[in-house]
Each structure stands twice: as structure tokens, then as C-alpha cells.
Write a protein that holds these residues in place. Structure first.
Motif: not given
Length: 432
Positions: A222-226, A232-233, A251-256, A297-305
């Protein structure tokens, strides 16, 4: 020996044969890991979805890592050697020589998915570097992993299982795939869960083994295919972090103001991209993701992870409920394996199951479990239970955040709906 002299230290070697490598550790009587070595295993893919390995190459790797961890040690102090391995088939002829089972008929590189039942009398004698050492073998690596954590003394950690029998503990060995090892005094038949097997992990107890296929591999997929993976790398490398450590901090940054887990309120994953092992035992099932957006974007990747990790934890809850419905009574999870090193993975398992998670003091607890087998083979301990109690140590304990229970109960209801709808879709497509 005079009264002031101490008996020489006794050591045990644990060898773990995995899919990609063989690992070994030198362990003392108190379960402390003193030396570690690993050796990659060769793999071939002659055509798509065909994977081959050489049992001779695997055995050679076993010898290499064993020799490394005993360097500088008086071999008379090494009392036992314990093996565990992935449960796989190795084909041998009448002279115990490997036979090829590939299309190429390759005699030089005979395939065997792992050591498994290939620990023949011939092979055991070939380990000449440790003459006279007691040897024990376990057929499934998760069994040794369970031994390395499930029998630890939990006094003083505020765990409910302290006053409960060992049958209240579930060992979860989570790596490339995950195994859920529950024991009982009497045989319990759990639909979709392997077993019961008598004395397969802890002597005198019946074992049920649930499982999830390719859990660790799914997270990687899921992560590498995004689309945002290259970004991210770069950012993880700049911080000298792994991609998963970076994602956890992102994730800690975007959780608010909300807890991290609430970021997936609109995103849900069914994790059986390679079929369901337990508790549905349905290899036809496929993965599902609902709630995707056009942004990548990177936010979407983090939330999918995050949603993928939650889905794996929800699958563990699904297995636990099936085991408890059949008669198990489980109160505490004992995690080990590669994924247990990820704090987000551990916390999600605690929050979603509502149970505390116990981690081993030794990160390489599977190797400690293998060493426990060797310790028992040596006769230094009266039983596996005694060896587990003295060689398994509790490290960190992670408690569930019970204030988030309502949210995860809702996520679990969505999780069950996903598979319900998938079965409906399959029924429609297969209707003649």
C-alpha cells in the motif's frame, strides 16, 4: 569445585528459518540475547508467481549463522540448539538428498520453500561444529515465537492476566504474515482457525492457530504503490528515518486536535488482498478500499497507511471473536515479530481489540523461543513452562485508549460490512 566457585554460564542457540533469511542468536539462561547473526536465503522466480528456494542453501545458511554466534564461546558451555522454521515442504530422496520439484528439473538448486521437515538425521549430524549438543526442532516458526513471549512473568505490570491462567493470553506473531496462537486445557474447535493441536506449542495444552496472510507485505504494498512514495522516501532519508517512522510522525502532525486513529473516519480497508486465512478460510476474497479521493499527496499516503494498519488490527479482533465464541477466554495480547517494532501497529491493536499488548524485553523474541526449545532439549529445565517463565521477559506494555472505544466499535461494524458486501458482489458475478 570449591564453595566459592561459580558454575560456568550455560548458553543456548536459537535458529529461525524465515522466508528471506536465516537468523541465529546466542541466549543465556535468563533469556538475554548475547549475539546475533543473519544470512540471506537465495530465491528464484523462473516465471510469474513461481517461487523457488534451495534446501541445501538454507541448511548452509543455518550453519553459517550458528558458527557466527558461537565464536569465542567454549562449546562445552553451549547446552542446547533449538530450530524453528516456516512450515514448508522439502522433497528428499531415499538417501536424504534434495530433489527438484521445478519445471527445469534443476539438480544443483533443489527447491524447498524452507527448512521445515527437511531437518533430517543426516542434516543434524552434519552440524559438526557443536558435537554432542542437544537439538530440538519446531515445525512452525510462530510456535517458537509464541514460546518466546506467552509464558513471561507479568507480575507488577498491572495486567489482568496476572491473576488468570496462561490460556487467557494470545500470542500474535506478526511479520510478513501474522499468526494468532491461543492455547486451551481442553480441545476447542474454532471454525476457520487451525487446530486444535495437542502440545504443538506448550506441552500439555491444545493449540489453535489463527492467521492473516501477507500482513507486513500488505503494508509495504500500500505504501510503496502510492504516488507519493518517492516524496516519502526523500523526506525520510533526509531525516535518517525509515519510511514508517516518518509516516508515524507525519500522522501526529496532521491529526490536529483529534486522536490519530480518527483520521480514517472516511477511509476503510478490507485487508485480504491475498485471501482470508482466518476466520473465514476463504481464499477467493480480495482486498477493498472505500473512501478514496482524487488527491494523492503525502497526507493521503499517511492516512491510507494508517487505515491499512487498522484493518489488520480489525482482522485480529475478528479472529479473537471467533475464538471466544468457540470457547476461548482471552484478555491480553502478546506481540512479537517485525511489525511489533512499529508503535503505531501495536497501539492500534490495543485500541481496536480493547486489550493490553505485552511486548517482549528482547525484540528478537522468536529467537529466544527457539533457544527455549534448545534449553528444554538440554535437560536444564524441567519443562517448557519453566523455561518460558525464566527466559521470557516482559518489556513494554501498551494499554488500550478506552476513551476511543466507541469509534473503533463503529470501524469494526464497517469492517464486517465490507466483507458482507464483497460476498454479495461475488455471488452476483458467479450467478449463472
Amino acid at each position: 569445585m570449591s564453595g566459592g566457585e561459580q558454575k560456568p554460564e550455560r548458553y543456548y542457540v536459537g535458529v529461525d528459518v524465515g522466508t528471506g533469511s536465516v537468523r541465529a542468536a546466542l541466549v543465556d539462561q535468563s533469556g538475554v540475547l548475547l549475539a546475533f547473526a543473519d544470512q540471506p536465503i537465495k530465491k528464484w522466480e523462473p516465471q510469474f508467481n513461481h517461487h523457488e528456494q534451495s534446501s541445501e542453501d538454507i541448511w548452509a545458511a543455518c550453519c553459517v549463522v550458528t558458527k557466527k554466534v558461537v565464536q569465542g564461546i567454549d562449546l562445552n558451555q553451549i547446552r542446547g540448539l533449538g530450530f524453528d522454521a516456516t512450515c514448508s515442504l522439502v522433497v528428499l530422496d531415499k538417501q536424504f538428498r534434495p530433489l527438484p520439484v521445478n519445471h527445469e528439473g534443476n539438480q544443483v538448486l533443489p527447491p524447498g520453500a524452507s527448512l521445515g521437515n527437511g531437518l533430517t538425521p543426516e542434516a543434524a549430524r552434519d552440524l559438526g561444529l557443536l558435537p554432542g549438543i542437544a537439538v530440538a526442532a519446531s515445525l512452525i516458526d510462530a510456535h517458537a515465537g509464541g514460546l518466546g513471549v506467552i509464558g513471561a512473568d507479568v507480575k507488577g505490570h498491572g495486567l489482568v492476566c496476572e491473576g488468570q491462567p496462561v490460556t487467557s493470553r494470545l500470542a500474535v506473531i506478526c511479520g510478513t504474515s501474522s499468526c494468532h496462537m491461543g492455547i486451551s486445557e481442553d480441545p476447542i474447535f474454532v471454525p476457520g482457525v487451525w487446530g486444535p493441536y495437542f502440545s504443538a506449542m506448550v506441552p500439555g495444552f491444545w493449540l489453535n492457530e489463527g492467521g492473516q496472510s501477507v500482513t507486513g507485505k500488505l503494508i509495504d504494498h500500500m505504501v510503496e504503490g502510492h504516488a507519493a512514495f518517492p516524496e516519502l522516501q526523500v523526506k525520510a532519508t533526509a531525516r535518517c528515518q525509515s519510511v514508517y517512522a516518518y509516516l508515524n510522525s507525519h500522522l501526529d502532525l496532521i491529526k490536529k486536535a483529534q486522536p490519530v486513529g480518527f483520521l480514517t473516519v472516511d477511509l476503510h480497508v478490507w485487508p485480504d488482498f491475498h485471501g482470508n486465512r482466518s476466520p473465514l478460510a476463504d481464499l477467493t476474497l480480495k482486498g477493498m478500499v472505500t473512501g478514496l479521493k482524487l488527491s494523492q499527496d503525502l497526507d493521503d499516503l499517511a492516512i491510507l497507511y494508517l487505515a491499512t494498519i487498522q484493518a489488520i488490527a480489525l482482522g485480529t479482533r475478528f479472529i479473537i471473536e471467533a475464538m471466544e465464541t468457540a470457547g476461548h477466554s482471552i484478555s491480553t495480547l502478546f506481540l512479537c515479530g517485525g511489525l511489533s517494532k512499529n508503535p503505531l501497529f501495536v497501539q492500534m491493536h490495543a485500541d481496536i481489540t480493547g486489550m493490553p499488548v505485552v511486548l517482549s524485553q528482547e525484540v528478537e523474541s522468536v529467537l529466544v523461543g527457539a533457544a527455549i526449545l534448545g534449553a528444554c532439549a538440554s535437560g536444564d529445565f524441567a519443562s517448557v513452562q519453566e523455561a518460558m517463565a525464566k527466559m521470557s521477559k516482559v518489556g513494554n506494555v501498551v494499554f488500550p485508549r478506552l476513551q476511543d472505544k466507541k469509534y473503533y466499535d463503529k470501524k469494526y461494524q464497517v469492517f464486517l460490512k465490507l466483507v458482507e458486501h464483497q460476498k454479495e458482489y461475488l455471488a452476483i458475478m458467479n450467478d449463472n
